[in-house]
Design a protein around this motif. Structure first.
Motif, short mmCIF file in Angstrom:
data_model
loop_
_atom_site.label_atom_id
_atom_site.label_comp_id
_atom_site.label_asym_id
_atom_site.label_seq_id
_atom_site.Cartn_x
_atom_site.Cartn_y
_atom_site.Cartn_z
N ARG A 145 15.60 6.19 6.32
CA ARG A 145 14.33 5.79 5.70
C ARG A 145 14.25 6.54 4.38
N CYS A 169 9.08 7.22 2.27
CA CYS A 169 10.15 6.70 3.15
C CYS A 169 9.78 5.33 3.69
N GLU A 184 14.13 1.13 4.47
CA GLU A 184 15.14 1.57 5.44
C GLU A 184 16.43 0.81 5.21
#
Length: 157
Positions: A66, A58, A61
């Motif tokens: 994310r 993640c 973004e």
């Protein structure tokens, strides 16, 4: 935990589902054998939390989500790509799953859902589409995509 160990962990599930039709029967099997509280579910959940914390999961973004593709579809993952998203009360972009999609829902907030589903596995059949939505809190969702296939649709959907 690092990307190589994560790949080894995920390959245990991709090997098991490789060649299986992506449908409700597979979803039932995954939830019965590897649902919340099972060793594999908890191991994957902990690995994902570690990866987010350490920055290799993640790590991008957009629009409050994310995300990141941690593994491409290769022989090591039995032809599945692996993405993980971190979503908090947000809907993602509408998309189609040409070959289907297998999702592992890992709530970080008590009661958080993904597409109205609680913790566990969710299987979308080939040709299905949705606007992935996390409600009632924050959740990590791991996506297994056969051959990495996903088609984002125009924003009007």
């Amino acid at each position: 935990m690092d990307v190589a160990k994560f790949q080894s962990l995920i390959s245990r599930i991709t090997e098991e589902v490789s060649g299986s039709p992506l449908n409700g029967s597979l979803e039932s099997h995954l939830n019965a054998e590897h649902g919340p509280g099972s060793y594999l579910y908890e191991e994957i959940f902990e690995a994902c939390k570690t990866g987010v914390r350490d920055g290799w999961l993640c790590n991008r973004e957009a629009d409050g989500i994310r995300f990141g593709r941690v593994l491409k579809a290769t022989d090591a993952t039995h032809g599945f790509s692996v993405d993980v998203v971190d979503m908090d009360n947000v809907a993602g972009p509408h998309h189609v799953h040409p070959n289907g999609e297998i999702d592992l829902i890992m709530p970080l907030s008590n009661g958080a859902t993904f597409d109205t589903r609680p913790a566990g596995w969710c299987v979308y059949e080939p040709g299905s589409a949705h606007r992935p939505t996390v409600a009632s809190g924050r959740a990590l969702v791991l996506y297994l995509l056969p051959q990495g296939a996903i088609q984002f649709t125009p924003a009007s959907h």
